[in-house]
Design an enzyme around this catalytic site. Structure first.
Site, mmCIF file in Angstrom:
data_model
loop_
_atom_site.group_PDB
_atom_site.id
_atom_site.type_symbol
_atom_site.label_atom_id
_atom_site.label_comp_id
_atom_site.label_asym_id
_atom_site.label_seq_id
_atom_site.Cartn_x
_atom_site.Cartn_y
_atom_site.Cartn_z
ATOM 1 N N ARG B 26 0.821 -1.216 0.000
ATOM 2 C CA ARG B 26 0.000 0.000 0.000
ATOM 3 C C ARG B 26 0.857 1.271 0.000
ATOM 4 O O ARG B 26 0.616 2.165 -0.809
ATOM 5 C CB ARG B 26 -1.000 -0.038 1.161
ATOM 6 C CG ARG B 26 -2.143 -1.029 0.928
ATOM 7 C CD ARG B 26 -3.014 -1.185 2.154
ATOM 8 N NE ARG B 26 -2.216 -1.631 3.300
ATOM 9 C CZ ARG B 26 -2.640 -1.622 4.547
ATOM 10 N NH1 ARG B 26 -3.846 -1.155 4.832
ATOM 11 N NH2 ARG B 26 -1.872 -2.062 5.515
ATOM 12 N N ASN B 44 -6.454 -2.791 1.544
ATOM 13 C CA ASN B 44 -6.384 -4.259 1.567
ATOM 14 C C ASN B 44 -7.796 -4.796 1.676
ATOM 15 O O ASN B 44 -8.638 -4.190 2.333
ATOM 16 C CB ASN B 44 -5.618 -4.742 2.803
ATOM 17 C CG ASN B 44 -4.114 -4.628 2.626
ATOM 18 O OD1 ASN B 44 -3.612 -4.479 1.515
ATOM 19 N ND2 ASN B 44 -3.403 -4.701 3.732
#
Ligand SMILES: [Fe+3]
Ligand SMILES: [Mg+2]
Ligand SMILES: [Zn+2]
Ligand SMILES: [Zn+2]
Lengths: 329, 827
Positions: B26, B44
């Site tokens: 990320r 996620n």
């Protein structure tokens, strides 16, 4: 021995052999069954078919084995064996001299054990339909009140005792069968164990489990008890009583002596507190001179029988489906 | 995907699948989007990483192009998919947003050795994590070993016990930071601490743990050290007395130990390692790599791996290991010192007393390693999942590396709802998991697993096709489990030999842990044919409990099937299983102890085209532990049984001839491993083996040291029934006084015989693809020759690479066979 025309004469001969050898008041009654007085306590009954090759081996033969095997099955419930029944299946052509030897051995085993053969039967099968002789014996005994010996009574913390050296019978049979000339002849340990059991019950009436580790040996018997009682077992390799000759034979043959048959040994599981007294009683008896405390019952959901090896590791003493199959890949 | 489609979109939704959580994905997306001036968000979820991206068309196109290409080193992207429905867009900036839900189907990252950035910080005296043994970031540190369940978030790990201090939390929550959502993030103020305990388990307070532990190592003491996936027992590998003491205390007579070097620069003089070996050693997986020993290795590291051709070497994997070398080097600043040779070499062996599973807990270590370790280096971060060191070897001689164009695994086959139907699947090249370490370059020669665990578990192996979920339970020795989910195969870490209750319990635990972690509900349970293996019993019990069918797979079918599965081979191949003993299928009159098999193999079935001429195993398994017995069996087969008693100085030698005559306790076996034992036994090598496979390994070492010799003409016969008879070769070896020459002759002749044998079977079957499997395939002296000869003759040759060729990889083959039988309706 022949079937057919001479068969009748032969059957009579055999009947006479049995009658004279096993002679006792119940046989003499001449009925097809034995009329017996009732015994106090609860009755125990066990039956065992005996098939062994070779029929004669160092330390015994199929005859005494058939007497001891069934007496021991009765005794392993804490019972006093009272009577035996025997049936024979003979293969046509089986030498009469061998039969006489076997019957004599049976009779003397029964006499020594104090357990008469009170009824019996014989059948002859065609040549090729048997392996010489098969003997099935059935025993009846009685258990005193207060004795509750059973395979499901092993409890975590209990002591595991064995009455003597392991694997003698199996090695005696194999050394003869495989024609291996060991330096020392190993004799079968075949024996009737009810006297020893009585001696143990005298010092501790609440024995938890008794069992004779016959076919499949100590390993199989401990696994049976572990499953039946829902417990695990931990034994110590260093404490296992083994004759040197048995160790050497097992090493040569690649057998684990824990899986080799015994015919005159018992496993006793009792409360740890009474273990010393029970062990002392065992050792005081002629059939328990080499007795040892070999391990402990433990708590184990998987019911593993484990052995602490001489090197300090622990290995599983497995329940085998059959023979000891190779497994090293 | 057409350029125009992307160019026109104002906002897109992307789905990234694979091992993309807990690896800094990320923050990487955040930085990349920022660099390209794109807005949107990333999160996620249960299926991986979900991205909304908004901005100019060309920038978005570049984003999609760069996303897989520049992904963080620990990420393994299975697929990047552009979802059909355009995102509504309208974002002003790019954000990392809260995790979404969804079915949990992502992968768990394995543990990774410390990264270069953390290493710099570890040795920078001004850094707040200077000499802090638990430094990590999104690019390195523990993952699988500290994880209790998914999703991979701190509360689900054993770091849940440690609350982050404000500084650590600042890093953890800053999207651009290397430690953004580094779940094990910690520092000396808030994180786990080292502790030193004496041999009685008492805490030694007020000591510098690293300095004290090193001082003790240098004094020759044995130190138990808590590593990533379990404890090691360590000592100074240069100290003969210390090594001997460890052998004595561990009851390990001759089995080789692995050693740890500070860096690849320190290998010189001990072992030969080329650039590819360096890259493998330095990869984040930090495996033990078998390297060819230098001439004076045995003198420099006495008793570590005596007599063998190979040395198991590894580099430090955790910061703690590095700190020990750092201390020994006098605490130099920076990491340049690692590029120079460091004298310290540490013996590092798994702390698994009595062959039981690796010790992972502190209390467990203090009790089970008592009497073995002089001192204990503990810490308070729990190891949740046990994971041994992985052991690998480069197959340097192999002229055909793993095919470079491996077809990629398709996305996890989740039914796609209509509004999310896939417009295009930009399937991006990523290294096939396990086919190459993440840091290895594309040109590296392939490597082979000897043991697959830390660094690789639970990385998926990509299969050629999907199907029902399967649990496979392995065999008996070096056991591992395998789980199939869709097109992925997950191997459990190495579990060990199932001869002890602790390993059996560990098998149960590993099965439950992985089924739970990967959310797999098997439809069939596969196991070996042997009825007495705990793995077979476990399979039966597990299947009965859940009402599932079982599938027994013949041992050597499974060995070959494992190779087919990892190489995505369909159809039929010739399978050559060179193995120890495995139970054959019913109906085999020779007694069913197989192990040198030439098979015609498909996913579901096999036919036995041939086998090695059986030799008796006098004393069953005892013959596997005592190679002299196999030598005796060979003499007996040669009609020279009368030589046995005089030739072998063993108590059983006098009667072994009779035992072989009788045959009742000498079951016949076509095992290749026992053939090696026979040959080694005739040369007097290791007449009684102190560890499994020792005779064959020493024999290979002798051949290696001697070098190649010409093949023995007429050393073997191939019967029209497919039986390969090597008795003529054994007859020659029985009278060969030079062990080195004998070993070389055996290897080269066996290689030639096997190649001819395969040619024979190929002529009959028309098959030109050969899969090689079984434990003997670890013998490189044999395999490199066999492989070269087969390739010369135009065969396509496949070997086990992603799982061990021995029983450690068997479960993959079992699972693959069971799935295909189920698909075909045979179960
Ligand atoms: Fe195998
Ligand atoms: Mg019985
Ligand atoms: Zn890092
Ligand atoms: Zn902190």
């Amino acid at each position: 021995m022949t079937h057919g025309s001479g068969g009748r004469a032969m059957a009579q001969l055999i009947d006479e052999l049995f009658a004279t050898s096993f002679d006792n008041e119940w046989l003499r009654q001449g009925n097809d069954g034995a009329l017996l007085p009732t015994a106090p306590g609860r009755l125990v009954m066990a039956t065992d078919a005996h098939v062994v090759s070779p029929l004669f081996f160092p330390g015994g033969d199929i005859g005494c084995l058939a007497v001891h095997g069934t007496i021991n099955d009765v005794a392993m419930l804490g019972a006093t064996p009272l009577y035996l029944a025997a049936s024979f299946i003979l293969e046509e052509g089986f030498p009469l001299a061998d039969l006489a030897r076997i019957v004599a051995s049976m009779a003397s085993a029964a006499r020594d054990a104090g357990v008469p053969v009170v009824t019996g039967d014989t059948k002859v099968v065609e040549r090729g339909h048997g392996d010489g002789v098969f003997i099935t014996t059935t025993g009846v005994g009685s258990v005193a009140d207060g004795v509750r010996v059973s395979g499901d009574r092993a409890r975590p913390g209990d002591a595991i005792l064995v009455s003597g050296t392991l694997g003698d019978h199996g090695v005696a049979i194999m050394s003869l069968r495989e024609n291996l000339g060991f330096a020392t002849v190993v004799e079968s340990d075949t024996a009737a164990l009810h006297g020893l059991v009585a001696a143990l019950l005298a010092v501790e009436p609440d024995l938890h489990v008794l069992r004779d580790p016959t076919r499949g040996g100590l390993a199989t018997t401990l696994n049976e008890i572990a499953r039946q009682s829902g417990v695990g077992m931990l034994i110590e390799e260093a404490r296992l009583p083994l004759r040197e000759a048995v160790s050497a034979a097992c090493e040569l043959l690649g057998l684990d002596p824990l899986y080799v048959a015994n015919e005159g040994k018992l496993i006793c599981i009792c409360a740890a507190a009474s273990a010393d007294a029970v062990l002392a009683a065992m050792r005081a008896h002629p059939l328990g001179r080499d007795a040892a405390r070999i391990g402990t019952v433990i708590d184990d959901a998987q019911h593993f029988v484990q052995m602490e090896t001489a090197f300090g590791g622990r290995r599983i003493v497995d329940w085998l489906n059959g023979e000891q199959l190779p497994r090293i890949c | 995907m057409s350029e125009r489609a992307v160019g026109k979109a104002s906002a897109l939704r992307l789905r990234v699948r694979g091992q993309v959580q807990g690896v800094g994905f990320r923050p990487y997306v955040f930085r990349l989007a920022g660099e390209l001036g794109l807005a949107g968000w990333v999160r996620n979820d249960g299926e991986g990483v979900d991205i909304a991206i908004d901005g100019a068309g060309p920038a978005i196109a570049r984003f999609i192009e760069r996303l897989p290409a520049e992904a963080p080193p620990l990420a393994r992207i299975a697929a990047v998919e552009v979802l059909a429905q355009a995102d509504e867009g309208g974002y002003r900036d790019f954000r990392i947003v809260a995790s979404g839900g969804g079915a949990l189907r992502t992968e768990v990252a394995p543990d990774a050795g410390i990264c270069a950035d953390c290493l710099e910080e570890l040795f920078a005296s001004g850094n707040r994590r200077y000499r802090y043994a638990f430094i990590n970031c999104t690019q390195c540190g523990p993952r699988y070993s500290i994880l209790r369940g998914l999703p991979y978030d701190r509360p689900q790990t054993s770091m849940a016990a440690f609350a982050q201090c404000p500084e650590c939390l600042g890093e953890y929550t800053a999207p651009a930071n290397r430690r953004f959502h580094a779940e094990p993030n910690a520092c000396a103020h808030c994180g786990p601490q080292l502790a030193l305990h004496d041999s009685d388990g008492r805490l030694l307070a007020g000591v510098d743990v690293v300095a004290d532990a090193l001082a003790r190592l240098l004094r020759g003491e044995i130190v138990a050290i808590k590593g990533a996936g379990g404890f090691h027992l360590a000592c100074d590998a240069r100290n003969a007395a210390a090594v001997a003491r460890l052998r004595l205390r561990k009851q390990r007579e001759e089995k080789p130990f692995a050693v740890m070097f500070a860096g690849t620069a320190s290998l010189a003089g001990f072992a030969a390692a080329d650039a590819a070996a360096h890259r493998l050693l330095e990869s984040p997986e930090r495996p033990v790599v078998l390297l060819r020993k230098s001439a004076d290795c045995d003198a420099a590291l006495p008793g570590v791996a005596p007599g063998l051709a190979w040395l198991g070497a590894m580099l430090p994997s955790t910061p703690l290991h590095y700190l020990l070398f750092h201390e020994a080097a006098g605490r130099p600043a920076g990491s340049d010192w690692l590029a120079t040779a460091q004298p310290l070499v540490l013996l590092m062996t798994s702390a698994n007393p009595g062959g039981e599973p690796l010790v992972t807990g502190n209390d467990e270590a203090l009790t089970r390693l008592r009497g073995i370790a002089d001192v204990f280096v503990l810490h308070d971060r729990d190891i949740v999942a046990r994971c041994d060191d992985s052991v690998l070897r480069l197959i340097a001689e192999s002229p055909s590396p793993v095919p470079s164009a491996i077809p990629l695994p398709a996305p996890v086959p989740t039914p796609v709802p209509a509004e999310m139907s896939v417009l295009a699947s930009a399937q991006v090249p990523s290294p096939a998991p396990g086919a190459a370490p993440s840091s290895a370059t594309a040109g590296d020669p392939p490597f082979q697993f000897i043991r697959r665990a830390r660094g690789y578990t639970p990385q998926a192996i990509a299969l050629a096709g999907g199907g029902t979920a399967v649990l496979a339970c392995g065999a008996y020795l070096k056991n591992s489990l395998c789980l199939l989910r869709g097109e992925q195969a997950f191997m459990s870490p190495h579990i060990g030999d199932l001869d002890n209750a602790a390993s059996c319990v560990a098998l149960d635990a590993a099965a439950m842990h992985l089924l739970d972690l990967l959310r797999i509900e098997p439809a069939v349970v596969a196991h070996d044919l042997h009825p007495d293996f705990y793995s077979s019993r476990f399979a039966a019990g597990f299947a009965a409990q859940r009402g599932l069918p079982c599938c027994a797979v013949q041992h050597h079918h499974a060995h070959i099937a494992a190779v087919m599965a990892e190489h995505r081979l369909s159809g039929e191949v010739l399978g050559l299983a060179l193995d120890g003993v495995g139970l054959g299928s019913e109906g085999d009159e020779a007694g069913g102890q197989w192990g040198g098999e030439l098979l015609r193999v498909s996913a579901r079935n096999f036919a036995r085209l041939g086998h090695l001429r059986p030799l008796p195993l006098p004393g069953g398994d005892r013959a596997a532990r005592e190679p002299w017995r196999m030598a005796a069996a060979a003499l007996h087969a040669l009609g020279r049984g009368d030589e046995i008693a005089g030739r072998f100085d063993r108590p059983a030698a006098a009667l072994l001839g009779q035992l072989l005559d009788d045959g009742r306790h000498a079951p016949l076996s076509s095992s290749c491993g026992r053939l090696f034992d026979a040959a080694a036994g005739l040369a007097g090598v290791s007449s009684v083996a102190s560890f499994e496979g020792q005779a064959a390994m020493l024999y290979e070492g002798l051949a290696e040291a001697h070098g190649a010799v010409p093949v023995l003409a007429d050393g073997y016969r191939i019967g029209s029934d497919g039986v390969l008879d090597l008795l003529p070769l054994l007859a020659q070896l029985a009278d060969e006084p030079r062990p080195g020459f004998a070993a070389a002759l055996f290897h080269v002749t066996l290689a030639a015989a096997l190649a001819d044998w395969i040619e024979f079977a190929a002529a009959q079957s028309g098959l030109r693809r050969v899969a090689l499997g079984g434990g003997c395939c670890l013998n490189r002296f044999l395999l490199s020759r066999l492989r070269a000869q087969l390739e010369q003759r135009g065969f396509a040759v496949f070997e086990a690479q992603q799982v061990p060729p021995n029983d450690g990889g068997l479960s993959l083959g079992q699972a693959w066979v069971a799935r295909h039988r189920l698909l075909a309706g045979e179960i």
